[in-house]
Design an enzyme around this catalytic site. Structure first.
Site, PDB file in Angstrom:
ATOM      1  N   ASN A  29     -41.708 -81.923 -59.852  1.00 28.84           N
ATOM      2  CA  ASN A  29     -41.581 -80.747 -58.974  1.00 28.84           C
ATOM      3  C   ASN A  29     -40.121 -80.594 -58.565  1.00 28.84           C
ATOM      4  OD1 ASN A  29     -41.095 -82.315 -56.455  1.00 28.84           O
ATOM      5  ND2 ASN A  29     -43.117 -83.108 -56.996  1.00 28.84           N
TER       6      ASN A  29
ATOM      7  N   LYS B  94     -55.438 -87.362 -43.546  1.00 25.28           N
ATOM      8  CA  LYS B  94     -54.630 -88.557 -43.856  1.00 25.28           C
ATOM      9  C   LYS B  94     -54.449 -89.433 -42.619  1.00 25.28           C
ATOM     10  CE  LYS B  94     -52.407 -85.958 -47.518  1.00 25.28           C
ATOM     11  NZ  LYS B  94     -51.613 -86.173 -48.709  1.00 25.28           N
TER      12      LYS B  94
HETATM   13  O1  PMT Z   1     -36.626 -83.019 -51.275  1.00 25.08           O
HETATM   14  P1  PMT Z   1     -36.144 -81.672 -50.771  1.00 25.08           P
HETATM   15  O2  PMT Z   1     -35.615 -80.799 -51.884  1.00 25.08           O
HETATM   16  O3  PMT Z   1     -35.203 -81.795 -49.619  1.00 25.08           O
HETATM   17  O4  PMT Z   1     -37.430 -80.890 -50.233  1.00 25.08           O
HETATM   18  C1  PMT Z   1     -38.098 -81.341 -49.106  1.00 25.08           C
HETATM   19  C2  PMT Z   1     -39.599 -81.277 -49.293  1.00 25.08           C
HETATM   20  C3  PMT Z   1     -40.041 -79.839 -49.364  1.00 25.08           C
HETATM   21  C4  PMT Z   1     -40.028 -82.013 -50.573  1.00 25.08           C
HETATM   22  C5  PMT Z   1     -40.234 -82.017 -48.064  1.00 25.08           C
HETATM   23  O5  PMT Z   1     -39.762 -81.379 -46.916  1.00 25.08           O
HETATM   24  C6  PMT Z   1     -41.756 -81.960 -48.119  1.00 25.08           C
HETATM   25  O6  PMT Z   1     -42.389 -81.053 -47.652  1.00 25.08           O
HETATM   26  N1  PMT Z   1     -42.351 -83.043 -48.711  1.00 25.08           N
HETATM   27  C7  PMT Z   1     -43.810 -83.109 -48.948  1.00 25.08           C
HETATM   28  C8  PMT Z   1     -44.154 -82.173 -50.054  1.00 25.08           C
HETATM   29  C9  PMT Z   1     -45.557 -82.352 -50.485  1.00 25.08           C
HETATM   30  O7  PMT Z   1     -45.756 -82.779 -51.572  1.00 25.08           O
HETATM   31  O8  PMT Z   1     -46.466 -82.102 -49.606  1.00 25.08           O
HETATM   32  P2  PMT Z   1     -48.042 -82.282 -49.928  1.00 25.08           P
HETATM   33  O9  PMT Z   1     -48.645 -81.242 -49.121  1.00 25.08           O
HETATM   34  O10 PMT Z   1     -48.353 -82.315 -51.365  1.00 25.08           O
HETATM   35  O11 PMT Z   1     -48.341 -83.730 -49.371  1.00 25.08           O
HETATM   36  C10 PMT Z   1     -48.619 -83.966 -48.002  1.00 25.08           C
HETATM   37  C11 PMT Z   1     -48.112 -85.322 -47.593  1.00 25.08           C
HETATM   38  O12 PMT Z   1     -48.814 -86.342 -48.299  1.00 25.08           O
HETATM   39  C12 PMT Z   1     -46.639 -85.540 -47.861  1.00 25.08           C
HETATM   40  O13 PMT Z   1     -46.123 -86.285 -46.784  1.00 25.08           O
HETATM   41  C13 PMT Z   1     -46.626 -86.365 -49.145  1.00 25.08           C
HETATM   42  O14 PMT Z   1     -45.506 -87.242 -49.201  1.00 25.08           O
HETATM   43  C14 PMT Z   1     -47.917 -87.157 -49.014  1.00 25.08           C
HETATM   44  N2  PMT Z   1     -48.548 -87.458 -50.312  1.00 25.08           N
HETATM   45  C15 PMT Z   1     -48.928 -86.470 -51.157  1.00 25.08           C
HETATM   46  C16 PMT Z   1     -49.559 -86.792 -52.350  1.00 25.08           C
HETATM   47  C17 PMT Z   1     -49.786 -88.151 -52.664  1.00 25.08           C
HETATM   48  N3  PMT Z   1     -50.348 -88.495 -53.813  1.00 25.08           N
HETATM   49  N4  PMT Z   1     -49.390 -89.110 -51.814  1.00 25.08           N
HETATM   50  C18 PMT Z   1     -48.801 -88.789 -50.643  1.00 25.08           C
HETATM   51  O15 PMT Z   1     -48.448 -89.675 -49.850  1.00 25.08           O
END
Ligand code: PMT
Length: 403
Positions: free
Chosen positions: A210, A340
């Protein structure tokens, strides 16, 4: 303003690296510190005091025997007022003088009169740096409790290559912040940050990933280290330099990130999941490069959800997640907070310019487990990081008071 109320004496000695001291001075001022600049005669041969006078809005101190309106005895006044003395660049001459108790100019007398921490950023020719007299002087000062940052390896102004380049202003600033703030809020706190994307291989040359650049997670790790926390950064593949003063773990896949995080989770006080972890990986990874042959259907397997696993295991830890959304920001963020078992979730609305992936700024809303919500304006990611750390620290303090 992380350093408001802090007084920094910036000592500048004569070396070509002095051009970086102006940037260092600006970093202190931007962080709210009051900076008094002391220059040696040799430093003034490289740059005029006017540069630093303009940056600090105060006169530059360079005379031992001329009293000023501010202090009756200059070196004693400067030393008493200082929370930190930073000497950058620190030449072999000045390091040698201090190590041997010589106080023959305003800077060395100020150092001798000081009780605050002192940080040296050596900068000199590599032969001079490796000279046994200099190395012994530096070691002597470290044994007396002086802090040293750098020097870096690389090409030097004299044309030589080796140790002796002054550390970057950002690295010196980070080391200074650790010294200035280490006795405060974050000292002894252990924080794990995940950052960047993960890459999930399809074959030896292709992967699913991504747009995460790591900027948000790295800003959090860097700011926490500057605030004195013990920081572990588990990072997917990004092109950013490693933040200064953190334990760094490099991973590629979600499975590797999961294993790295779980391996140290029990020692942590806080985990911030800023990484954009791939939810799926290809079910099979082709050993050879996949060749074109009509339609290609790839089956995907679920990756472990790192934060959800921590949410099930957590005991006293504070868990902070991020949510990157393109619609229904609040609803999706609150659902993730719940699913979570997080204490706080930081939601970025990817539809807003200046928010989310790759940008230097972010626009976020914080959703807390107790139902509070806090919307932050568009801010540099570093400022977002500092505000987030303030909120996390308040959660930690509240949890400690409860127990
Ligand atoms: O890296 P940058 O370019 O500065 O951009 C920042 C960002 C947009 C990546 C960051 O601010 C952000 O939002 N990160 C989380 C993005 C994301 O994947 O969100 P999610 O909605 O898919 O996941 C939710 C949370 O669960 C996140 O904290 C993620 O780290 C965690 N997660 C998700 C999937 C997984 N398999 N394991 C996890 O721990």
């Amino acid at each position: 303003m992380m350093l408001s109320g802090k007084n920094v004496v910036l000592g500048i000695t004569g070396g070509i690296a002095v051009y970086k001291s102006a940037e260092l001075c600006r970093l202190f001022i931007k962080a709210g510190a009051k900076v008094r600049v002391v220059m040696t005669e040799a430093a003034k041969a490289f740059v005029t005091p006017l540069t630093f006078q303009t940056l600090t809005g105060s006169p530059v101190y360079d005379q031992l025997f001329i009293g000023s309106e501010r202090f009756s005895v200059e070196h004693v006044g400067l030393a008493q007022e200082a929370d930190l003395i930073v000497i950058a660049p620190a030449t072999a001459n000045t390091i040698g003088k201090i190590a041997n108790g010589i106080a023959d100019n305003l800077l060395t007398t100020t150092v001798m009169a000081a009780k605050c921490p002192i940080l040296l950023a050596p900068a000199m020719n590599t032969q001079m740096y490796d000279n046994p007299f200099h190395l012994a002087n530096l070691e002597r000062l470290q044994n007396f409790g002086y802090a040293v940052v750098g020097p870096d390896q690389g090409e030097l102004a004299c044309g030589d290559t080796g140790r002796g380049r002054m550390s970057s202003p950002q690295e010196i600033f980070a080391a200074a912040c650790r010294l200035l703030l280490r006795k405060e809020a974050w000292q002894g706190r252990r924080l794990l940050v995940t950052a960047g994307p993960t890459q999930e291989a399809l074959d030896p040359v292709r992967f699913l990933t991504n747009h995460s650049s790591g900027k948000m997670g790295y800003a959090i790790a860097q700011a926490a280290a500057e605030l004195g926390a013990d920081v572990t950064l588990v990072s997917g593949p990004v092109t950013l330099p490693q933040p200064y003063g953190v334990d760094f773990v490099s991973v590629t896949t979600a499975q590797e990130m999961y294993e790295a995080v779980l391996a140290c989770f029990s020692n942590m006080d806080v985990v911030v999941g800023a990484a954009a972890v791939a939810d799926y990986r290809p079910g099979t990874v082709s050993e050879q490069k996949i060749k074109k042959s009509g339609e290609l259907i790839i089956s995907l397997t679920r990756n472990p959800d790192i934060l959800a696993a921590l949410g099930r295991m957590k005991q006293r830890q504070i868990l902070v997640g991020f949510a990157a959304e393109t619609e229904n920001l609040r609803e999706h963020a609150l659902a993730k907070l719940e699913r979570k078992n997080l204490d706080l979730i930081v939601a970025n609305d990817l539809t807003q310019p200046g928010a989310g992936f790759g940008t230097d700024t972010n626009i976020v809303t914080l959703y807390f487990r107790d139902g509070r919500e806090r919307q932050l304006e568009k801010l540099p990611k570093r400022e977002v990081a500092i505000m987030l750390l303030e909120e996390i620290n308040a959660l930690l303090t509240a949890a400690e008071e409860e127990n």
